[in-house]
Design an enzyme around this catalytic site. Structure first.
Site, PDB file in Angstrom:
ATOM      1  N   GLU A  45       0.818  -1.224   0.000  1.00  0.00           N
ATOM      2  CA  GLU A  45       0.000   0.000   0.000  1.00  0.00           C
ATOM      3  C   GLU A  45       0.841   1.259   0.000  1.00  0.00           C
ATOM      4  O   GLU A  45       0.535   2.228  -0.696  1.00  0.00           O
ATOM      5  CB  GLU A  45      -0.957   0.012   1.192  1.00  0.00           C
ATOM      6  CG  GLU A  45      -2.213  -0.823   1.015  1.00  0.00           C
ATOM      7  CD  GLU A  45      -1.984  -2.297   1.285  1.00  0.00           C
ATOM      8  OE1 GLU A  45      -0.871  -2.657   1.736  1.00  0.00           O
ATOM      9  OE2 GLU A  45      -2.913  -3.100   1.061  1.00  0.00           O
TER      10      GLU A  45
ATOM     11  N   HIS B  33      -9.866  -5.187  10.753  1.00  0.00           N
ATOM     12  CA  HIS B  33     -10.536  -4.857   9.497  1.00  0.00           C
ATOM     13  C   HIS B  33     -11.780  -3.998   9.719  1.00  0.00           C
ATOM     14  O   HIS B  33     -12.651  -3.932   8.859  1.00  0.00           O
ATOM     15  CB  HIS B  33     -10.940  -6.133   8.741  1.00  0.00           C
ATOM     16  CG  HIS B  33      -9.794  -6.857   8.119  1.00  0.00           C
ATOM     17  ND1 HIS B  33      -8.817  -7.483   8.861  1.00  0.00           N
ATOM     18  CD2 HIS B  33      -9.449  -7.048   6.827  1.00  0.00           C
ATOM     19  CE1 HIS B  33      -7.947  -8.043   8.036  1.00  0.00           C
ATOM     20  NE2 HIS B  33      -8.299  -7.779   6.796  1.00  0.00           N
TER      21      HIS B  33
END
Lengths: 372, 333
Positions: free
Chosen positions: B61, B130
């Site tokens: 990322e 998450h």
């Protein structure tokens, strides 16, 4: 040390070329605490330069001398309180910026660290715009909003000095990505210190450039100290260029003693980037004569070490060579005087320039209406 | 003309249309191409545009967010997908220190027209790591815009605006909204960034919400109506810029305000709304502003506890009742 085959792929998702084994001497894999002890010979310099080469060397010498003198005056201005914050001097490393940018076309891109004065100046930023930026003035390259660590110049494709170690390396890969996307034929040079090689940004930036075969040259300016910590205490290997092997890209490594060598060796990597769209990791062994920043007395190294390295100063080597090969003392002096005048004019300009107006703050935060 | 399509299709239509009209726009992220998108938002885009413009990345990322920033600085218009915004935490430096600061650091010479997008907040039982609502972090940063649409039409219109904007935009979606259907107008309809809208008119209390929580607020408002309480629901759509005028106008009418959002109660978008309301509508307020957020703990896996931690319509109903009945013999807070 070419190891990748020449391939050009139009797609970014093309499979990477397999890494080929490199014939490495065993010593290259050994961690050494004596950095200077590893002898990596640079490309040999022609014994005698042609008139054209001599003129070219003189041009490079002038650029190096301008960086040196500009920074010496910046240090003085810092002591006088005219420059604030951090000031990281490039003194000792000038041949890296000057030699590497000599291998570029004017429209190529450069991205560098907070030690960015040399790269900015060499890429074509005016001494006035640079010094005014250090003084925090409205006439500075970034209107006084960036400061020493954040020099930008859109006109010369100087894409900035960045203050987070390694954070600019993926960004530089993105610039090279844009060149490949548009097929504009440009090459990006990305500079960083050996201290950046331990952080993720380096690995992700190089990994993606390797995967997508981007036209970029990663130049690790290994000045042997990550702030005050020597290489032997920050990395498990002494040879930074070994990091290229895991990514399957070409690598090179040499000591910076001669600016023409830098130009030639970086030039090979630039050619590989431009013609084959392949990245290269180049480790250049250099040395900074000043501390990490102005507040650093550099007590982590001995005076003897510093003096020994000053004897190998590429700036003076260039001057000696020019004198020895008959460039002419009068012309040299005239060039020095010229640089002196340019530096003094930059100081005066910075001193007399106005402060930036607060009205700049919102318009430089958002393009368009402020978004609060 | 309008069609009823799903939220994910609305996003895809916006990206496809913008890529068709501007070659500078490209899409990059994990599984966006060959896999057809982890949540099928980008389904078919690789086949349509090819691997030059729909680019699968490795799991990096920080690396690909940084690549997007660099490409944007020299004139491209990247759409960077995070498989979830939770994973943007490792790219935070690229957004905070490069994307949002390069314009000021360069004295206005360089801009960063880039869209970072992906599902944000919790889904269902996906566990602590998450389930973070990342919009609160990003909305604090000057130099970025943050949007969080609740309906397909806004998802499409705001995505088109985000791609055309000259600034970095963080586009917050929700896994739980991807299958939600809604009317989407045909044609090139752009929804201006920074504009909230009233999705249900009311007179007794303003409920401010965005993204998934707009639907929770609407459920609460329907329940309240049965008890004779008229709630107005304001869907923010944009978190930065924040449409403080519309919020204040609504509160001046209803005299009460409850803010509903995912994420924790400490600081964040809800606190910002409270600050604007007390500054702009202090004299109209008849009760303290209440916030309904995730409880102040990490998100547990257990389904019942997760539901307890999340803002539910019942909690919103309770909060609205407290502010509406204040001064009628019950304490508000």
């Amino acid at each position: 040390m070419s190891q990748s085959e020449a391939q050009t792929e139009p797609e970014m998702n093309a499979a990477p070329s397999p890494a080929l084994p490199l014939p490495l001497p065993p010593s290259a894999l050994v961690t050494s605490s004596e950095m200077g002890a590893v002898a990596v010979p640079g490309a040999s310099v022609p014994a005698k330069l042609s008139q054209g080469q001599l003129e070219h060397l003189a041009d490079l010498y002038r650029q190096m001398y301008l960086i040196r003198r500009l920074e010496e005056e910046a240090a003085r201005a810092y002591a006088q309180g005219k420059i604030g914050g951090f000031l990281h001097l490039y003194i000792g490393q000038e041949a890296v910026a000057v030699g590497s940018i000599a291998a570029l076309r004017p429209d190529d891109y450069v991205v560098t660290t907070y030690r960015d004065h040399g790269v900015a100046l060499t890429k074509g930023m005016s001494a006035k715009a640079l010094m005014a930026e250090l003084f925090g003035k409205a006439t500075g390259c970034s209107k006084g909003l960036g400061g020493s660590m954040h020099l930008f110049d859109k006109a010369t494709n100087m894409l900035g000095g960045y203050g987070i170690v390694g954070g600019h390396i993926p960004l530089a890969s993105g610039v090279a990505f844009a060149s490949k996307y548009r097929a504009d034929g440009r090459v990006t040079l990305c500079y960083f210190g050996e201290g950046a090689v331990s952080i993720g940004g380096f690995h992700e930036g190089v990994s993606l450039a390797a995967l997508w075969k981007l036209p970029i040259v990663f130049i690790c300016e290994n000045n042997e100290y990550s702030m005050g910590t020597p290489l032997s205490r920050t990395m498990s290997v002494e040879d930074v260029s070994l990091k290229a092997i895991g990514y399957g890209i070409d690598r090179d490594r040499f000591f910076v003693e001669d600016v023409l060598t830098v130009e030639a060796r970086i030039g090979e990597a630039v050619k590989r980037a431009r013609e084959l769209s392949l990245p290269t990791l180049v480790e250049v062994r250099t040395y900074r004569f000043r501390g990490h920043s102005m507040s650093d007395p550099a007590k982590y190294r001995t005076n003897e070490e510093l003096e020994e390295r000053k004897q190998k100063d590429p700036l003076f080597r260039a001057r000696l060579q020019l004198a020895k090969e008959g460039f002419g003392e009068a012309r040299l002096k005239s060039m020095d005087d010229d640089v002196e005048r340019e530096v003094q004019e930059a100081i005066t300009f910075a001193d007399e320039s106005p402060e930036p107006d607060a009205s700049l703050l919102e318009s430089t935060t958002y393009d368009g209406p402020f978004a609060a | 003309m309008a069609r009823s399509i799903r939220y994910r299709e609305a996003l895809r239509e916006a990206m496809v249309e913008e890529m068709e009209r501007d070659d500078r726009v490209f899409l990059m992220g994990e599984e966006v191409g060959h896999y057809q998108g982890a949540y099928k938002v980008t389904e078919g885009m690789l086949e349509k545009f090819g691997a030059r413009r729909v680019i699968d990345t490795p799991i990096a990322e920080s690396g690909f967010a940084g690549v997007g920033v660099g490409a944007a600085m020299v004139g491209l218009r990247p759409i960077i997908e995070f498989m979830t915004w939770n994973f943007s935490a490792v790219a935070f430096d690229q957004i905070l220190n490069n994307a949002t600061k390069v314009r000021q650091m360069s004295g206005g010479q360089f801009s960063c027209p880039i869209v970072f997008r992906g599902p944000n907040g919790s889904a269902r039982q996906v566990g602590s790591q998450h389930s973070t609502s990342m919009e609160h972090f990003y909305a604090t940063i000057p130099g970025v815009k943050v949007v969080a649409p609740a309906f397909p039409a806004d998802a499409k219109g705001l995505m088109k605006a985000a791609i055309r904007d000259e600034n970095p935009v963080c586009f917050m979606e929700s896994e739980t909204l991807y299958s939600v259907k809604g009317e989407v107008p045909d044609g090139d309809v752009v929804v201006e960034l920074g504009k909230a809208h009233v999705v249900r008119a009311g007179t007794d209390c303003t409920i401010v919400a965005y993204s998934r929580m707009t639907h929770v607020a609407l459920e609460a408002a329907a329940a309240l109506e049965k008890e004779g309480i008229s709630a107005e629901v304001v869907d923010l759509r944009s978190l930065r810029p924040l449409d403080e005028d519309l919020i204040a106008d609504s509160v001046r009418k209803t005299h009460r305000c409850v803010v509903v959002h995912e994420g924790w109660p400490y600081g964040g978008v809800g606190a910002e709304v409270c600050d604007r309301v007390q500054r702009l509508a202090f004299d109209w307020l008849e009760a303290p502003i209440l916030r309904i957020s995730q409880l102040d703990v990490g998100m547990p896996y257990n389904a019942k506890l997760e539901q307890m931690c999340m803002p539910q319509p019942a909690r919103v109903v309770d909060a609205v009742k407290r502010v509406v009945t204040r001064g009628r013999g019950k304490a508000a807070s």
